[in-house]
Design a protein around this motif. Structure first.
Motif, mmCIF file in Angstrom:
data_model
loop_
_atom_site.group_PDB
_atom_site.id
_atom_site.type_symbol
_atom_site.label_atom_id
_atom_site.label_comp_id
_atom_site.label_asym_id
_atom_site.label_seq_id
_atom_site.Cartn_x
_atom_site.Cartn_y
_atom_site.Cartn_z
ATOM 1 N N THR A 137 7.678 3.351 48.943
ATOM 2 C CA THR A 137 7.013 3.412 48.262
ATOM 3 C C THR A 137 6.406 3.240 48.050
ATOM 4 O OG1 THR A 137 8.594 5.514 46.435
ATOM 5 C CG2 THR A 137 7.491 4.722 45.351
ATOM 6 N N LEU A 138 6.536 1.867 47.759
ATOM 7 C CA LEU A 138 5.633 0.697 47.379
ATOM 8 C C LEU A 138 4.516 0.580 47.967
ATOM 9 C CD1 LEU A 138 8.001 -2.102 46.207
ATOM 10 C CD2 LEU A 138 6.736 -0.540 45.046
ATOM 11 N N ALA A 139 4.845 0.940 49.447
ATOM 12 C CA ALA A 139 3.831 0.292 50.838
ATOM 13 C C ALA A 139 2.706 1.797 50.495
ATOM 14 C CB ALA A 139 4.591 0.977 51.660
ATOM 15 N N LEU A 144 -2.624 3.711 48.419
ATOM 16 C CA LEU A 144 -3.115 4.047 47.993
ATOM 17 C C LEU A 144 -4.182 3.508 46.742
ATOM 18 C CD1 LEU A 144 -0.922 7.149 46.526
ATOM 19 C CD2 LEU A 144 -3.213 7.277 47.962
ATOM 20 N N ILE A 145 -4.021 1.958 46.387
ATOM 21 C CA ILE A 145 -4.348 1.179 46.067
ATOM 22 C C ILE A 145 -5.518 0.699 46.772
ATOM 23 C CG2 ILE A 145 -3.730 -0.768 44.458
ATOM 24 C CD1 ILE A 145 -1.299 0.492 42.954
ATOM 25 N N ILE A 146 -5.537 0.129 47.483
ATOM 26 C CA ILE A 146 -6.499 -0.522 48.805
ATOM 27 C C ILE A 146 -7.452 0.723 48.832
ATOM 28 C CG2 ILE A 146 -6.646 -0.738 51.459
ATOM 29 C CD1 ILE A 146 -3.865 -1.907 51.439
ATOM 30 N N SER A 281 6.315 2.230 38.486
ATOM 31 C CA SER A 281 6.119 2.390 36.601
ATOM 32 C C SER A 281 5.046 1.371 36.555
ATOM 33 C CB SER A 281 7.202 1.040 36.645
ATOM 34 O OG SER A 281 7.496 -0.153 37.257
ATOM 35 N N VAL A 282 4.809 1.273 35.044
ATOM 36 C CA VAL A 282 3.447 0.557 34.958
ATOM 37 C C VAL A 282 3.831 -1.147 35.587
ATOM 38 C CG1 VAL A 282 2.160 -0.088 33.133
ATOM 39 C CG2 VAL A 282 3.315 2.087 32.414
ATOM 40 N N GLY A 283 4.690 -1.831 35.121
ATOM 41 C CA GLY A 283 4.823 -2.807 35.892
ATOM 42 C C GLY A 283 4.766 -3.012 37.403
ATOM 43 N N GLU A 284 4.917 -2.205 38.291
ATOM 44 C CA GLU A 284 4.618 -1.865 39.692
ATOM 45 C C GLU A 284 2.592 -1.309 40.043
ATOM 46 O OE1 GLU A 284 9.291 -0.316 41.009
ATOM 47 O OE2 GLU A 284 7.874 0.787 40.508
ATOM 48 N N LEU A 285 2.233 -1.213 38.937
ATOM 49 C CA LEU A 285 1.006 -0.273 38.782
ATOM 50 C C LEU A 285 0.076 -1.617 38.743
ATOM 51 C CD1 LEU A 285 -0.823 1.305 39.451
ATOM 52 C CD2 LEU A 285 -0.695 2.136 37.199
ATOM 53 N N LEU A 288 0.479 -4.332 42.437
ATOM 54 C CA LEU A 288 0.134 -3.734 42.973
ATOM 55 C C LEU A 288 -1.576 -3.760 43.064
ATOM 56 C CD1 LEU A 288 2.599 -0.482 44.610
ATOM 57 C CD2 LEU A 288 2.365 -3.486 44.951
ATOM 58 N N LEU A 289 -1.944 -3.682 41.860
ATOM 59 C CA LEU A 289 -3.159 -3.297 41.713
ATOM 60 C C LEU A 289 -4.048 -4.935 42.427
ATOM 61 C CD1 LEU A 289 -4.015 -1.526 37.924
ATOM 62 C CD2 LEU A 289 -5.083 -0.833 40.594
#
Length: 612
Positions: A137-139, A144-146, A281-285, A288-289
């Motif tokens: 999920t994180l990958a 998407l963030i990249i 989650s907001v923290g993960e977002l 990852l940003l």
């Protein structure tokens, strides 16, 4: 010119004018959407407008060759990230399809790449807590963030970022990434458990667990690696990685290595995943940003460097500029690729130099070869699942070790040593920074060192006193010509860098040094004019302008007039606004060196030096 005036083409031999046309310089009208679509899809535009049927055979063959190399490679890179091997196939499929449409290079192989995979794995592993599902999920979310950062970079026209990594830093960075890749695979190829986030912690953990090495797993890894290297050296055009992994897979089933405790890939999902948006989650977002920005910089830099290093073969009648890859358009292409990859559950990508070189060597002319390779990947996903589940994990680890050997460019280190010791030192600093502080920190260190080196060069640039050389036209650096001559009382000095806050102090020190040396050498004919040749000074900031005012004051206190030579309009205007031109006088601004010399000779004739 009046309406009756025929102008320069008038008279008996005048040329008749023809109606002006629309040159497309004003992007108005109803076609703006079509133009924007073509700009965002240069790959598709080329295939629709210029593809020739005669290229199809070689492109298809090149696609088969690349697919044979790609399939085991991208599955091995999945292990670096920590996601199931099939995710590498999903990622490669999406990347090749989208780049064939949006990419500007006709031959670049975009997809999973070792350093970006390692960077991704190191970035998301601490956030996943050992949960494989969370890692996937994180990958995907990071992809998407990249994509988001790439599109932001295009809006801000940040394609220049690709130029921030100089060659020495890339050499050191890749070597450091190779070390981290090898350490990351030690547990997989020995069958031991290696823990720790830093290199030192992992090496300590590996050393302590050496007694528990699973010999069968180690022999599978070493045997696969030996076979790959043997094929690479004896038959370099053969798909060594594919043959090595295929042999290990067949041997696993024939000799029942599972009974010996050798771990295999296991069940592989059939088919192609349905697009979905990963939930964070907001923290993960937020985390990852930040990580995504660093990965985006590195992925884009890799893409541009490989695109420039492997230009597409020239086509008949094609201008060289048509083969260039537009840095801004590549941001859009890489962004689109990462959005597609993220939606199908893949991981961040870049481009592969080895796959690109293989495509060119196989005769690829267009991205049709990537479409052919993608078709092979689809077949593998649909029918090869039962075969892939017998693939030993140690064999994939051997492929990663093989890839790591290609990142350490010993010849480049030798080249840097022979060229300039300072650049060799920069490569070493980047290597150790990457190894001991992590690959993301290595990217930051590399960029920071690039900027620092550039700042040092601008702050301490080359300078020269100019003189005449008998028998040689023009004016030259007197250091280069022992027989150079100067006019008594006149110094023409060139400072070879833009003037800004970091080097104006150095300029003033160097000027005073020149004045002192000239006065010491010719006490009976000390300097009276000091002309600053500003042909290389293309920029100036307010601090540098103030520094020139102070320089004029220093020289005036010594009875020396300051003048400017080769003053361009782009530099004249800011100096005029800063009051520098008024201070030194318009009559001390000269367009050329000969004019300045003649002006000094005339001035010296009417202003004889007062002795005593």
């Amino acid at each position: 010119m009046t309406e009756q005036d025929p102008g320069p083409t008038g008279g008996a031999d005048r040329l008749d004018r023809h109606p002006a046309i629309d040159y497309g310089l004003d992007a108005k009208g109803e076609q703006w959407f079509l133009k924007a679509l073509q700009a965002a899809t240069p790959g598709l535009t080329f295939l629709l407008q210029r593809f020739q049927r005669g290229w199809l055979r070689t492109d298809l063959l090149a696609g088969l060759a690349v697919a044979a190399y790609l399939v085991p490679q991208v599955m091995a890179y999945s292990a670096i990230v920590g996601v199931p091997p099939v995710a590498g196939l999903w990622t490669a499929l999406a990347a090749m399809l989208v780049y064939a449409v949006m990419g500007g290079s006709r031959v670049l192989s975009v997809g999973p790449e070792s350093t970006i995979a390692l960077l991704t794995g190191l970035a998301i592993a601490p956030m996943a807590g050992g949960d494989p599902g969370k890692l996937a999920t994180l990958a995907a979310a990071l992809s998407l963030i990249i994509g988001f950062w790439c599109l932001v970079g295009r809006v801000l026209r940040l394609g220049v970022v690709a130029d921030l990594l100089s060659q020495p830093l890339l050499v050191g960075y890749l070597a450091g990434a190779a070390v981290l890749m090898v350490v990351g695979q030690l547990g997989k190829v020995t069958g031991t458990t290696v823990q720790g986030e830093s290199l030192v912690d992992q090496m300590v953990s590996f050393t302590r667990g050496l007694n528990g090495t699973h010999l069968a797993t180690l022999w599978v890894a070493l045997g696969t690696l030996a076979l790959i290297l043997l094929i690479h050296f004896l038959l370099p055009k053969w798909p060594a990685a594919l043959i090595g992994v295929a042999a290990a897979t067949v041997a696993y089933g024939v000799f029942d290595w599972g009974r010996l405790g050798v771990k295999a890939v296991g069940a592989v999902p059939d088919g192609i995943p349905v697009p979905s948006i990963p939930v964070l989650s907001v923290g993960e977002l937020k985390a990852l940003l930040v990580v995504g920005l660093g990965v985006a910089v590195m992925a884009y830099s890799d893409n541009m460097l490989i695109a420039r290093g492997f230009p597409a073969p020239a086509l008949p009648g094609e201008r060289p500029s048509e083969r260039d890859v537009d840095p801004q358009s590549e941001l859009v292409a890489l962004g689109g690729v990462h959005v597609a990859v993220g939606l199908i559950g893949g991981f961040p990508v870049s481009s592969s130099g080895s796959r690109t070189a293989l495509a060119i060597a196989s005769g690829a002319r267009t991205q049709v070869y990537s479409l052919a390779a993608a078709a092979v990947v689809v077949v593998v996903l649909l029918v090869a699942g039962p075969i892939l589940q017998w693939m030993p994990q140690a064999a994939l680890g051997a492929v990663v070790l093989y890839a790591a050997t290609k990142l350490v460019q010993v010849s480049q280190f030798r080249r840097l040593w022979g060229f300039r010791r300072r650049e060799f030192a920069l490569a070493l600093v980047t290597l150790f920074g990457t190894v001991f502080y992590g690959i993301l920190a290595g990217v930051g260190i590399a960029i920071a060192l690039s900027l620092l080196e550039m700042g040092i060069r601008l702050a301490r640039p080359h300078d020269a006193v100019l003189g005449r050389v008998p028998g040689l036209a023009g004016m030259h650096d007197v250091t280069d010509y022992p027989g150079a001559q100067t006019l008594p009382g006149l110094i023409i000095y060139r400072f070879e860098a833009p003037l800004f806050f970091a080097n104006v102090g150095e300029l003033r020190r160097r000027v005073q040094l020149v004045i002192d040396r000239e006065t010491e050498a010719y006490p009976d004919a000390p300097p009276r004019w000091f002309l600053l040749n500003v042909e290389a000074n293309t920029e100036v900031d307010i601090t540098a302008a103030d520094g020139l005012r102070e320089l004029q004051g220093d020289l005036a206190a010594q009875g020396v007039l300051l003048g400017l030579v080769r003053l361009k309009r782009d530099l004249y205007e800011p100096l005029r606004r800063a009051g520098v031109v008024d201070l030194i006088g318009e009559d001390m601004c000269f367009p050329t060196l000969p004019v300045a010399e003649e002006a000094f000779v005339e001035w010296a004739r009417t202003h004889p030096r007062v002795v005593g």
